[in-house]
Design a protein around this motif. Structure first.
Motif, short mmCIF file in Angstrom:
data_model
loop_
_atom_site.label_atom_id
_atom_site.label_comp_id
_atom_site.label_asym_id
_atom_site.label_seq_id
_atom_site.Cartn_x
_atom_site.Cartn_y
_atom_site.Cartn_z
N SER A 156 0.84 -1.20 0.00
CA SER A 156 0.00 0.00 0.00
C SER A 156 0.87 1.25 0.00
CB SER A 156 -0.92 0.01 1.23
OG SER A 156 -1.77 -1.12 1.23
N ALA A 157 0.39 2.30 -0.64
CA ALA A 157 1.12 3.56 -0.66
C ALA A 157 0.76 4.44 0.52
CB ALA A 157 0.83 4.32 -1.96
N CYS A 196 4.00 9.52 -4.52
CA CYS A 196 3.54 8.13 -4.42
C CYS A 196 2.06 8.00 -4.75
CB CYS A 196 3.78 7.61 -3.01
SG CYS A 196 5.52 7.53 -2.58
N ALA A 197 1.30 9.03 -4.37
CA ALA A 197 -0.14 9.00 -4.60
C ALA A 197 -0.61 10.41 -4.89
CB ALA A 197 -0.86 8.43 -3.39
N ASN A 201 -9.86 7.01 -0.68
CA ASN A 201 -9.43 6.54 -1.99
C ASN A 201 -8.39 7.49 -2.56
OD1 ASN A 201 -10.76 8.32 -4.35
ND2 ASN A 201 -12.23 8.18 -2.63
N TYR A 202 -7.48 6.95 -3.36
CA TYR A 202 -6.39 7.76 -3.93
C TYR A 202 -5.86 7.06 -5.18
CZ TYR A 202 -3.52 4.27 -1.52
OH TYR A 202 -2.98 3.09 -1.09
N LYS A 222 -3.42 2.99 -10.62
CA LYS A 222 -4.87 2.82 -10.49
C LYS A 222 -5.33 3.40 -9.16
CE LYS A 222 -4.78 -1.79 -8.34
NZ LYS A 222 -5.26 -3.18 -8.44
N ARG A 223 -6.66 3.58 -9.01
CA ARG A 223 -7.21 4.10 -7.77
C ARG A 223 -7.34 2.99 -6.74
NH1 ARG A 223 -8.19 9.26 -7.98
NH2 ARG A 223 -8.87 9.22 -5.80
#
Length: 763
Positions: free
Chosen positions: A365-366, A583-584, A652-653, A660-661
């Motif tokens: 996970s980011a 990263c996001a 959500n990110y 991708k989200r």
């Protein structure tokens, strides 16, 4: 026809004169053994235009320049900056040859920033009557000879040695031969202080032995009254400078046609606890005799950090003049009347006190979100609850994802930046920033004070030498014209716009500027619409926080408010990481609640509220980000049923690595306790402190907005309510940061009370 002939003659003659103005400058660079230093970079920087000429020494250690423009050039050799100055003649051809010893160790020692002695409590050891010059293996003899300019000994004269490591000052005095002797411990560095002038020379004692040095010093005979390091001198306009002190005639301009007789003027010696004080005469002039090789910050009674005076490079018998306009600051002149409006309200972000690091994201996970209640226990008596949302972004190699960069660094070099170590900290931060850039990134450097200068036009970083040279050359003086610097920064980015990259201006200032906020914001938005972002960094407590917030919010960049100068580097690093290591992006948090747990306020990040859903956005999500949001809920007649109705938090990110989200969801449950006692709102001490600061900040915003529309009663009611609320949060325990804010809020409450009282009297 005759007039035309004369005009043509002048036009033809002018370039011929210009062509005859030239300096042929030759530099020899040698080492400590008088051997030539080949292949070393030599850079000349014109002090006004900041034009730059660069070359390299040949195998004989020689480099030659032909200079036919500019007036004064600063000389930089390798890592030795500002080694001297070269003057170009107004007319004619001149030759000049200079030899410089490239001794980086000595250069770094003499150019080491002055230590702020006001932070020390030195003990003294009296060696004035030292007769026994024998020393042990752990000691050394320092023998210092003082000579007058005519070569005769300077006798019976005070000389001290100060050692910061030992926290000690050794007191001495020259004998009939002009010699002062000291027995000191080895393996220490000593500053030589002469006649109360600090760090005139230095002696570094490595091992046991005799260290002899000689220096020429012209004593200054002046009557001084020193009370608690505030020095008042008896001088007139006929006083003169000496080789060790500069005579300054400081002119204070009149304001509003009023006479400036007996106005207090303070010159604070930077990196020292000494302050020189004088009063203006009927002409508005104040006189000072100041030690050279130092910088001084100018203050008036009701105006601080006016400008800096730099006498580090004064040589020989010196005199100087300076002129300033005294504009009293209302908050200093009438603190009992001063209540801020939104444009001049200064707030310290509660996130500045976030020291807790949230756990790293698990697996691949980011971003990780931690959800918890300040206190999850409630009963029928409970009225409020605080939800804590912690966010931690994974540390990652951003060069895999970072876009090409087109960055303009727009930095404030007004006089006030010299104080509080700001300029030195800024230089270190910029040098560190440049070091982390990629060779292909495009960067420009703009400085602004009274005017704006493009020091480095937008270009690829390459090896970074050009940028480093101009950063090292930054000097502070003058006022603060943010507008011109901002526009120049935007224009440099626009000229090299990268459609597939990050185009951003990073603006740093410690001041207010002279252009109205709405004008600056409108101009900034013109460039934002063209795809150029804006990040802002405010330093200290005297900048326009409202302006910087509006610029960064509209520009989609980061906002950093720095109280301590040492954190400037962190702000630049955070901004660079946000573009090199994204990263996001587009991180959105949705908070869903019910009729028993009703949303009241969110602290820490922007949000919107629609029906029973609150949406929070984190616009800049970068590698290593660690942040927090505090969400306040009102409890509406809570019952046991509340345990079954959690608050739902959806995050959500867009994940750059996965392209991708990502969607996650957490539920926060409260626990029903069938008891009648009251529960603390927040159990964790740090989060309790941050909540208190967030509440105070929100209250100050409401107060300032009410005051701006002259609703004084609402402003007073708001601030009094919050003071009581914070005191209830801290019934016994005390926190110095919270106490400062409460004290400040209490001052505003007192000022508002007086405003309301005066209004009633007038009516």
């Amino acid at each position: 026809m005759k007039n035309l002939f004369i005009l043509l003659g002048l036009l033809l003659f002018t370039p011929i004169v210009s062509a005859q103005t030239r300096l042929d400058f030759t530099l020899n660079v040698i080492d400590n053994h008088s051997k030539p230093v080949a292949g070393i970079s030599v850079t000349l920087i014109e002090t006004t235009s900041k034009k730059r000429i660069n070359s390299i020494t040949n195998k004989e250690g020689v480099v030659a320049f032909q200079i036919n423009y500019g007036s004064e050039w600063a000389l930089n050799v390798g890592e030795m900056k500002n080694c001297g100055y070269i003057e170009v003649p107004e007319s004619g051809i001149t030759e000049e040859t200079k030899t410089i010893t490239y001794d980086l160790k000595h250069y770094n020692r003499i150019n080491r920033p002055f230590v702020d002695r006001s932070t020390f409590h030195f003990i003294t050891e009296n060696q004035i009557k030292l007769k026994d010059l024998n020393y042990t293996k752990s000691q050394a003899l320092i023998s210092l000879t003082l000579l007058k300019e005519n070569g005769s000994p300077l006798t019976n004269f005070p000389v001290n040695l100060t050692c910061f490591k030992l926290g000690k000052t050794f007191l001495g005095k020259t004998n009939t031969k002009g010699v002062a002797n000291f027995i000191v411990p080895t393996k220490n560095e000593y500053e030589v202080d002469i006649d109360n002038v600090e760090s005139v020379k230095y002696v570094d004692v490595v091992q046991s032995g005799v260290y002899a040095l000689e220096t020429t010093y012209q004593p200054t005979y002046v009557v001084e009254n020193d009370v608690n390091d505030t020095i008042v001198q008896k001088l007139t306009s006929e006083s003169n400078g000496t080789s060790s002190r500069v005579f300054l005639k400081l002119r204070v301009d009149k304001r509003e046609g009023k006479d400036l007789l007996n106005e207090d003027v303070y010159l604070q010696m930077l990196k020292s606890n000494k302050v020189y004080k004088a009063k203006t005469n009927a002409k508005g002039e104040a006189y000072f005799l100041l030690p050279t090789k130092r910088k001084y910050m100018v203050h008036f009674r009701y105006q601080k950090d006016v400008d800096v005076l730099n006498y580090k490079d004064m040589q020989g018998i010196s005199s100087a003049e300076a002129s300033f306009t005294y504009t009293p600051e209302p908050r200093l002149q009438f603190p009992e009347r001063f209540v801020p409006t939104p444009d001049n309200l200064f707030l310290i972000d509660f996130l500045d006190f976030l020291y807790k690091q949230f756990p790293e994201p698990q697996d691949d996970s980011a971003v990780r979100m931690d959800v918890s209640w300040g206190n999850d226990q409630i009963n029928a008596e409970s009225k409020e609850a605080i939800l804590q949302l912690g966010f931690k972004v994974k540390n990652d190699d951003g060069n895999l994802y970072g876009h090409p960069l087109n960055i303009s660094l727009v930095v404030d070099v007004s006089g006030s930046m010299e104080g509080h170590d700001r300029l030195d900290a800024l230089k270190k931060a910029l040098l560190s920033y440049v070091k982390k850039l990629r060779p292909t990134d495009v960067v420009s450097l703009i400085s602004f004070s009274d005017n704006s200068k493009v020091l480095v036009p937008a270009q690829k970083v390459g090896n970074g030498q050009y940028l480093r040279d101009m950063i090292e050359d930054l000097q502070a003086s003058g006022g603060t014209d943010i507008y011109k610097g901002m526009v120049d920064g935007y224009e440099q980015v626009l000229k090299n716009f990268i459609s597939t990259g990050t185009n951003r201006v990073i603006l740093l200032t410690d001041g207010y500027g002279i252009t109205p906020v709405d004008v600056m914001l409108a101009k900034s938005k013109e460039y934002n619409k063209k795809g150029i972002e804006m990040s802002t960094i405010g330093v200290g407590e005297g900048y326009n926080q409202s302006l910087l917030s509006l610029l960064a919010t509209a520009g989609g960049g980061l906002i950093s408010f720095i109280v301590d100068s040492k954190d400037i580097s962190t702000a630049f690093e955070k901004d660079l990481t946000s573009v090199l290591s994204p990263c996001a992006k587009d991180l959105t948090v949705e908070i869903l609640y019910n009729n028993q747990i009703v949303f009241k306020q969110l602290y820490g990040h922007p949000f919107t509220k629609v029906n029973d859903k609150v949406t929070m956005n984190l616009n800049n999500v970068y590698s290593g980000l660690n942040t927090l949001a505090l969400v306040k809920f009102d409890l509406n007649n809570p019952t046991e049923q509340i345990e079954k109705e959690p608050v739902v938090i959806k995050m959500n990110y867009f994940d750059y690595r996965k392209q991708k989200r990502i969607y996650t969801q957490e539920k926060a449950y409260l626990k029903w306790v069938p008891a009648t006692q009251s529960f603390e709102l927040i159990l964790e001490a740090q989060h309790k402190k941050m909540y208190a600061i967030a509440v105070l900040n929100q209250s100050l915003k409401v107060m300032s907005e009410a005051f701006a529309v002259q609703d004084h009663q609402k402003a007073l009611k708001e601030i009094q309510k919050t003071i009581n609320q914070v005191k209830n949060l801290y019934p016994e325990a005390k926190d110095i940061d919270v106490e400062k804010l409460v004290s400040r809020a209490s001052d505003y409450a007192l000022a508002l009370t007086r405003v309301i009282s005066n209004s009633k009297i007038k009516n």
